[in-house]
Design a protein around this motif. Structure first.
Motif, PDB file in Angstrom:
ATOM      1  N   UNK A   1      48.454  24.144  56.655  1.00 40.94           N
ATOM      2  CA  UNK A   1      48.613  23.861  58.084  1.00 40.94           C
ATOM      3  C   UNK A   1      48.690  25.150  58.896  1.00 40.94           C
ATOM      4  N   UNK A   2      49.409  26.150  58.400  1.00 43.09           N
ATOM      5  CA  UNK A   2      49.498  27.423  59.109  1.00 43.09           C
ATOM      6  C   UNK A   2      48.153  28.148  59.134  1.00 43.09           C
ATOM      7  N   UNK A   3      47.452  28.138  58.011  1.00 42.11           N
ATOM      8  CA  UNK A   3      46.132  28.778  57.971  1.00 42.11           C
ATOM      9  C   UNK A   3      45.157  28.079  58.907  1.00 42.11           C
ATOM     10  N   UNK A   4      45.201  26.758  58.959  1.00 39.34           N
ATOM     11  CA  UNK A   4      44.347  26.020  59.895  1.00 39.34           C
ATOM     12  C   UNK A   4      44.709  26.355  61.346  1.00 39.34           C
ATOM     13  N   UNK A   5      46.003  26.492  61.615  1.00 35.97           N
ATOM     14  CA  UNK A   5      46.450  26.794  62.986  1.00 35.97           C
ATOM     15  C   UNK A   5      46.005  28.181  63.422  1.00 35.97           C
ATOM     16  N   UNK A   6      46.104  29.165  62.527  1.00 37.43           N
ATOM     17  CA  UNK A   6      45.685  30.503  62.937  1.00 37.43           C
ATOM     18  C   UNK A   6      44.154  30.573  63.043  1.00 37.43           C
ATOM     19  N   UNK A   7      43.449  29.833  62.196  1.00 39.00           N
ATOM     20  CA  UNK A   7      41.988  29.767  62.324  1.00 39.00           C
ATOM     21  C   UNK A   7      41.607  29.169  63.674  1.00 39.00           C
ATOM     22  N   UNK A   8      42.315  28.140  64.109  1.00 35.85           N
ATOM     23  CA  UNK A   8      42.049  27.534  65.418  1.00 35.85           C
ATOM     24  C   UNK A   8      42.321  28.535  66.540  1.00 35.85           C
ATOM     25  N   UNK A   9      43.386  29.317  66.400  1.00 34.25           N
ATOM     26  CA  UNK A   9      43.687  30.346  67.407  1.00 34.25           C
ATOM     27  C   UNK A   9      42.533  31.339  67.501  1.00 34.25           C
ATOM     28  N   UNK A  10      42.049  31.812  66.353  1.00 29.09           N
ATOM     29  CA  UNK A  10      40.957  32.783  66.363  1.00 29.09           C
ATOM     30  C   UNK A  10      39.687  32.176  66.957  1.00 29.09           C
ATOM     31  N   UNK A  11      39.417  30.927  66.651  1.00 27.99           N
ATOM     32  CA  UNK A  11      38.226  30.271  67.190  1.00 27.99           C
ATOM     33  C   UNK A  11      38.314  30.183  68.719  1.00 27.99           C
ATOM     34  N   UNK A  12      39.504  29.897  69.224  1.00 35.87           N
ATOM     35  CA  UNK A  12      39.691  29.851  70.676  1.00 35.87           C
ATOM     36  C   UNK A  12      39.532  31.242  71.285  1.00 35.87           C
ATOM     37  N   UNK A  13      40.106  32.258  70.614  1.00 34.99           N
ATOM     38  CA  UNK A  13      40.028  33.628  71.123  1.00 34.99           C
ATOM     39  C   UNK A  13      38.599  34.148  71.110  1.00 34.99           C
ATOM     40  N   UNK A  14      37.831  33.758  70.099  1.00 33.99           N
ATOM     41  CA  UNK A  14      36.433  34.206  69.979  1.00 33.99           C
ATOM     42  C   UNK A  14      35.637  33.153  69.216  1.00 33.99           C
ATOM     43  N   UNK A  15      34.988  32.241  69.936  1.00 30.64           N
ATOM     44  CA  UNK A  15      34.239  31.165  69.274  1.00 30.64           C
ATOM     45  C   UNK A  15      33.092  31.643  68.390  1.00 30.64           C
ATOM     46  N   UNK A  16      32.723  32.929  68.468  1.00 28.65           N
ATOM     47  CA  UNK A  16      31.648  33.429  67.602  1.00 28.65           C
ATOM     48  C   UNK A  16      32.141  33.795  66.204  1.00 28.65           C
ATOM     49  N   UNK A  17      33.447  33.873  65.997  1.00 30.48           N
ATOM     50  CA  UNK A  17      33.968  34.222  64.665  1.00 30.48           C
ATOM     51  C   UNK A  17      33.605  33.135  63.666  1.00 30.48           C
ATOM     52  N   UNK A  18      33.209  33.565  62.478  1.00 26.67           N
ATOM     53  CA  UNK A  18      32.843  32.605  61.439  1.00 26.67           C
ATOM     54  C   UNK A  18      33.669  32.766  60.168  1.00 26.67           C
ATOM     55  N   UNK A  19      34.497  33.812  60.097  1.00 23.85           N
ATOM     56  CA  UNK A  19      35.200  34.089  58.842  1.00 23.85           C
ATOM     57  C   UNK A  19      36.680  34.353  59.078  1.00 23.85           C
ATOM     58  N   UNK A  20      37.485  33.892  58.127  1.00 21.46           N
ATOM     59  CA  UNK A  20      38.916  34.150  58.086  1.00 21.46           C
ATOM     60  C   UNK A  20      39.199  34.783  56.733  1.00 21.46           C
ATOM     61  N   UNK A  21      39.873  35.923  56.739  1.00 20.51           N
ATOM     62  CA  UNK A  21      40.136  36.639  55.495  1.00 20.51           C
ATOM     63  C   UNK A  21      41.625  36.904  55.332  1.00 20.51           C
ATOM     64  N   UNK A  22      42.010  37.067  54.075  1.00 18.42           N
ATOM     65  CA  UNK A  22      43.391  37.389  53.719  1.00 18.42           C
ATOM     66  C   UNK A  22      43.340  38.219  52.439  1.00 18.42           C
TER      67      UNK A  22
END
Length: 167
Positions: A112-133
């Motif tokens: 749930x936290x990873x999904x929430x931060x991914x949603x934040x990044x998508x809102x901040x920059x809809x062109x982002x396609x990758x989430x890394x850790x």
């Protein structure tokens, strides 16, 4: 278990500090490259706030229905152009910190936290396609959690000592 995920507030600082200390001490126990959490965690958090401010970052706090804090995630957007990689690779969301209290592990909170931060990044920059850790290779529990959340290995760093470690 139901969770409420909200942005960090200054009143969360002491709790976040406790979580970061617990996380650092866990990593210190499983790998000899990690130093003691205190007093350095204060410096780390100061650096983290700067990274979050500069990179459309955020720290999110997860609570249960009674307001008990159970976990956190923090991250920012990385923008590191490199001539040998595609732009979608060199600009990505990066999870710098994730911590789940022991009593909430195995409940789906990390997902749930990873999904929430991914949603934040998508809102901040809809062109982002990758989430890394990043994760310590010896941290099998964290690796399984990330794989369960849909992460796959991207780059693997190997290490070899070139001289004996100091006692």
């Amino acid at each position: 278990m139901d969770f409420v995920i909200r942005p960090y507030a200054p009143a969360d600082y002491d709790w976040v500090l406790e979580c970061e200390v617990e996380l650092q001490e866990h990593e210190r126990a499983i790998h000899d490259t990690r130093g003691p959490a205190l007093p350095h965690t204060h410096d780390y958090l100061a650096m983290l706030w700067e990274e979050l401010a500069e990179g459309h970052g955020i720290m999110l706090i997860a609570e249960d229905a009674q307001g008990v804090r159970l976990g956190l995630v923090a991250g920012h957007i990385v923008d590191s152009p490199w001539p040998m990689e595609t732009r979608e690779s060199t600009r990505h969301g990066y999870v710098s910190d994730i911590f789940i209290k022991p009593e909430a592990r195995g409940t789906g909170l990390a997902q749930a936290l990873l999904d929430a931060i991914a949603a934040h990044f998508h809102t901040a920059d809809p062109t982002l396609t990758r989430l890394r850790v990043n994760v310590l290779a010896v941290n099998a529990i964290a690796r399984r959690s990330y794989e369960k959340a849909g992460f796959t290995p991207y780059e693997v760093m190997y290490e070899r000592l070139i001289r004996p470690a100091k006692p």
